[in-house]
Design a protein around this motif. Structure first.
Motif, PDB file in Angstrom:
ATOM      1  N   ASP A  84      29.265  84.179  50.000  1.00 58.44           N
ATOM      2  CA  ASP A  84      30.434  83.795  50.799  1.00 58.44           C
ATOM      3  C   ASP A  84      31.643  84.488  50.184  1.00 58.44           C
ATOM      4  O   ASP A  84      32.038  84.172  49.058  1.00 58.44           O
ATOM      5  CB  ASP A  84      30.614  82.273  50.744  1.00 58.44           C
ATOM      6  CG  ASP A  84      31.894  81.811  51.438  1.00 58.44           C
ATOM      7  OD1 ASP A  84      32.352  82.500  52.378  1.00 58.44           O
ATOM      8  OD2 ASP A  84      32.430  80.758  51.046  1.00 58.44           O
ATOM      9  N   LYS A 117      38.207  84.367  46.592  1.00 59.28           N
ATOM     10  CA  LYS A 117      37.047  84.367  45.701  1.00 59.28           C
ATOM     11  C   LYS A 117      35.754  84.648  46.444  1.00 59.28           C
ATOM     12  O   LYS A 117      35.690  84.638  47.678  1.00 59.28           O
ATOM     13  CB  LYS A 117      36.952  83.041  44.944  1.00 59.28           C
ATOM     14  CG  LYS A 117      36.785  81.835  45.841  1.00 59.28           C
ATOM     15  CD  LYS A 117      36.729  80.562  45.000  1.00 59.28           C
ATOM     16  CE  LYS A 117      36.504  79.345  45.894  1.00 59.28           C
ATOM     17  NZ  LYS A 117      37.640  79.074  46.788  1.00 59.28           N
ATOM     18  N   CYS A 118      34.731  84.891  45.647  1.00 62.05           N
ATOM     19  CA  CYS A 118      33.406  85.185  46.168  1.00 62.05           C
ATOM     20  C   CYS A 118      32.427  84.229  45.503  1.00 62.05           C
ATOM     21  O   CYS A 118      32.472  84.050  44.278  1.00 62.05           O
ATOM     22  CB  CYS A 118      33.058  86.633  45.805  1.00 62.05           C
ATOM     23  SG  CYS A 118      31.478  87.172  46.439  1.00 62.05           S
ATOM     24  N   LYS A 119      31.552  83.622  46.307  1.00 64.49           N
ATOM     25  CA  LYS A 119      30.527  82.757  45.723  1.00 64.49           C
ATOM     26  C   LYS A 119      29.160  83.304  46.104  1.00 64.49           C
ATOM     27  O   LYS A 119      28.963  83.760  47.232  1.00 64.49           O
ATOM     28  CB  LYS A 119      30.646  81.339  46.280  1.00 64.49           C
ATOM     29  CG  LYS A 119      31.877  80.609  45.808  1.00 64.49           C
ATOM     30  CD  LYS A 119      31.714  79.136  46.140  1.00 64.49           C
ATOM     31  CE  LYS A 119      33.045  78.479  46.347  1.00 64.49           C
ATOM     32  NZ  LYS A 119      32.895  77.113  46.883  1.00 64.49           N
ATOM     33  N   GLU A 147      23.859  79.917  40.684  1.00 65.84           N
ATOM     34  CA  GLU A 147      25.098  79.985  41.475  1.00 65.84           C
ATOM     35  C   GLU A 147      26.177  80.603  40.613  1.00 65.84           C
ATOM     36  O   GLU A 147      26.223  80.344  39.401  1.00 65.84           O
ATOM     37  CB  GLU A 147      25.568  78.577  41.843  1.00 65.84           C
ATOM     38  CG  GLU A 147      24.860  77.976  43.018  1.00 65.84           C
ATOM     39  CD  GLU A 147      25.434  76.593  43.366  1.00 65.84           C
ATOM     40  OE1 GLU A 147      26.041  76.476  44.440  1.00 65.84           O
ATOM     41  OE2 GLU A 147      25.268  75.661  42.554  1.00 65.84           O
ATOM     42  N   ARG A 154      30.462  82.545  40.777  1.00 65.68           N
ATOM     43  CA  ARG A 154      31.591  82.980  41.592  1.00 65.68           C
ATOM     44  C   ARG A 154      32.342  84.101  40.886  1.00 65.68           C
ATOM     45  O   ARG A 154      32.260  84.278  39.681  1.00 65.68           O
ATOM     46  CB  ARG A 154      32.514  81.828  41.943  1.00 65.68           C
ATOM     47  CG  ARG A 154      33.188  81.157  40.771  1.00 65.68           C
ATOM     48  CD  ARG A 154      34.291  80.219  41.259  1.00 65.68           C
ATOM     49  NE  ARG A 154      33.768  79.101  42.037  1.00 65.68           N
ATOM     50  CZ  ARG A 154      34.529  78.297  42.771  1.00 65.68           C
ATOM     51  NH1 ARG A 154      35.839  78.516  42.867  1.00 65.68           N
ATOM     52  NH2 ARG A 154      34.015  77.279  43.417  1.00 65.68           N
ATOM     53  N   SER A 155      33.055  84.874  41.703  1.00 64.90           N
ATOM     54  CA  SER A 155      33.851  85.967  41.146  1.00 64.90           C
ATOM     55  C   SER A 155      35.160  86.061  41.933  1.00 64.90           C
ATOM     56  O   SER A 155      35.565  85.089  42.559  1.00 64.90           O
ATOM     57  CB  SER A 155      33.063  87.275  41.205  1.00 64.90           C
ATOM     58  OG  SER A 155      32.794  87.611  42.553  1.00 64.90           O
ATOM     59  N   SER A 196      33.214  92.467  43.681  1.00 65.90           N
ATOM     60  CA  SER A 196      33.129  91.009  43.540  1.00 65.90           C
ATOM     61  C   SER A 196      31.771  90.485  43.999  1.00 65.90           C
ATOM     62  O   SER A 196      31.206  89.578  43.381  1.00 65.90           O
ATOM     63  CB  SER A 196      34.236  90.336  44.353  1.00 65.90           C
ATOM     64  OG  SER A 196      35.498  90.651  43.840  1.00 65.90           O
ATOM     65  N   ALA A 237      29.327  88.449  41.485  1.00 66.70           N
ATOM     66  CA  ALA A 237      28.904  87.063  41.722  1.00 66.70           C
ATOM     67  C   ALA A 237      27.393  86.992  41.866  1.00 66.70           C
ATOM     68  O   ALA A 237      26.738  86.093  41.312  1.00 66.70           O
ATOM     69  CB  ALA A 237      29.594  86.519  42.975  1.00 66.70           C
ATOM     70  N   GLU A 270      27.524  79.538  51.386  1.00 64.81           N
ATOM     71  CA  GLU A 270      26.574  80.472  50.757  1.00 64.81           C
ATOM     72  C   GLU A 270      25.160  80.216  51.279  1.00 64.81           C
ATOM     73  O   GLU A 270      24.401  81.155  51.542  1.00 64.81           O
ATOM     74  CB  GLU A 270      26.533  80.315  49.230  1.00 64.81           C
ATOM     75  CG  GLU A 270      27.868  80.378  48.538  1.00 64.81           C
ATOM     76  CD  GLU A 270      28.546  79.014  48.459  1.00 64.81           C
ATOM     77  OE1 GLU A 270      29.338  78.715  49.386  1.00 64.81           O
ATOM     78  OE2 GLU A 270      28.304  78.281  47.490  1.00 64.81           O
TER      79      GLU A 270
END
Lengths: 288, 288
Positions: B12, B17-19, B32, B34-35, B50, B54, B276
């Motif tokens: 996502d 942010k990116c997950k 899991e 995130r970035s 990103s 992630a 996600e």
């Protein structure tokens, strides 16, 4: 030191455009020109390029050449140099002029508007702000930038118009003369095009709001009322310093004046000289 | 084709942010992470970086390595890919996965929220929008970007807070709990720092508005009321499609829900799965 026939360059540089004038002590204005954006905080390279371009065109218009320009002293009034780093960088710029002095666009606007005398000025163009200088006191209101500041300016009015028209395209607000004026037929393409655009891009949409208001569109009227009320409040703050005169200048000054509160619009008087000539007044004030 | 133990990556990606999630058919979520920002319209290089970061961190967390990742298929739900050029560029991206499919962040939010079933979702995070899908019909409201759109979002709330606080610093509005919360002691330094900042920077200031509203500050309350009214209007438009369910997701969803109109907040139900995992539902729906 100034010989009777000395020539000066005056420059007014903002986020949208740069104006330059070549001025002779003996004969007045010899040449005038304008170029692109000249806010060294937004883009230093572009700003210095715009300054050179406008100045050189003004010099050509005066029937002179680059070599003549390198003998002239220049006064530069620029947006963005209220930030100390930027002022410092601009002062040390290796300019094509014999020498140059730098001050804010606000200061030259004020010097020009009141012929070097004390006074107050409201700038309503792409951005907005108010500035007053009376004896040792000065007051600056606004000049905060877009989108968080510059209320009542062309870019702010344009932004309000876009916000309304996008709500109309989502059927969350009623269609209006204003949204018809903006003609957003493809919202995805429209917002893609708008993404990351500078304030002057929004300011280009402001005329549509004046057009719609002239057609009695309530949305346009409410935007211009909010702009007028804000600029009136700025004026009232400036007037607390009892300036001898108050002028409105900038790209939307004439069109927004009818939207000011009556007590404010009756206090507004015509600016005496342009900001570019104000830059020359500044230059000459620095001689002693 | 999917073996019983096949592993998937769901991503996502938005402007802030990116997950990413690593999901096993047999064992569910294995990792899991995130970035940073992953909106390929805003910045394609940063977005792909990103996504890789992630995804790789999620793979490491699952106890696997880069080589394992290159055997996984990925479902990517991203902001910005509603623009056809960007979608095309993302689909042809030379990704580190075995293969990847791309859809909008809205679509995976909807798929996740309702477990792959029809429904409606309002996203209230850095940006804002509403999306509904019922049978063959779909409806998208908002998603226009900052500062011209994204009303009611974190960035919009933060922008309103800044605008108010700058007016306070100019003594054009009364000091408030909100302006005290924002603590703009040096407006010039503050606006210099703010200049050209992306929406997520404004969104970081939104929590101050919720804090001030909890202290009964009328300015903060009026900002959150306008946000709530707007999101309620978006919800009512989505509900015209008679979706089986409506969910609110995104960074400020929980905090803004109390500000929705009662008819809307009573219609909101908890999202079933994360976006996600919605991306993995999308990936699997593309298999056939």
């Amino acid at each position: 030191m100034a010989a009777e026939d000395e020539l000066f360059i005056g420059v007014d540089g903002g986020g949208t455009k740069c104006k330059a004038v070549v001025y002779s002590e003996k004969d007045g204005i010899l040449g005038e020109a304008r170029s692109g954006p000249a806010n060294p905080f937004q883009d230093f390279e572009l700003a210095t390029k715009s300054i050179c371009e406008a100045a050189y065109q003004a010099v050509l218009q005066a029937g002179m050449c680059f070599r003549d320009m390198s003998n002239m002293r220049a006064g530069l009034g620029l947006a963005g140099v209220n930030i100390p780093d930027i002022m410092n960088k601009m002062q040390h710029w290796n300019s094509p002029f014999r020498s140059h002095v730098v001050t804010t666009d606000l200061n030259i606007a004020l010097l020009g508007a009141h012929g070097g005398e004390d006074g107050a000025v409201i700038i309503a163009g792409t951005g907005s702000c108010g500035y007053a200088k009376v004896a040792e006191q000065s007051l600056l209101i606004g000049a905060h930038g877009f989108p968080h500041g510059d209320k009542g300016s062309g870019s702010w009015i344009g932004l309000k118009a876009v916000q309304h028209s996008l709500l109309v395209s989502d059927k969350l607000e009623q269609e209006s003369a204003l949204s018809r004026e903006l003609k957003i037929t493809d919202p995805i393409a429209f917002v893609k095009d708008l993404s990351g655009k500078p304030p002057r891009y929004y300011a280009k949409l402001a005329p549509a709001v004046f057009v719609a208001a002239a057609e009695h569109d309530p949305v346009a009227i409410s935007i211009l009322r909010e702009a007028g009320d804000y600029l009136s409040a700025v004026a009232r703050r400036l007037l607390t310093l009892n300036p001898p005169a108050l002028s409105m200048i900038g790209g939307i000054a004439d069109r927004i004046t009818p939207w000011l509160a009556p007590d404010v619009s009756s206090a507004v008087c015509q600016a005496k000289l342009s900001p570019e000539l104000g830059a020359i007044l500044f230059l000459k004030s620095q001689e002693h």
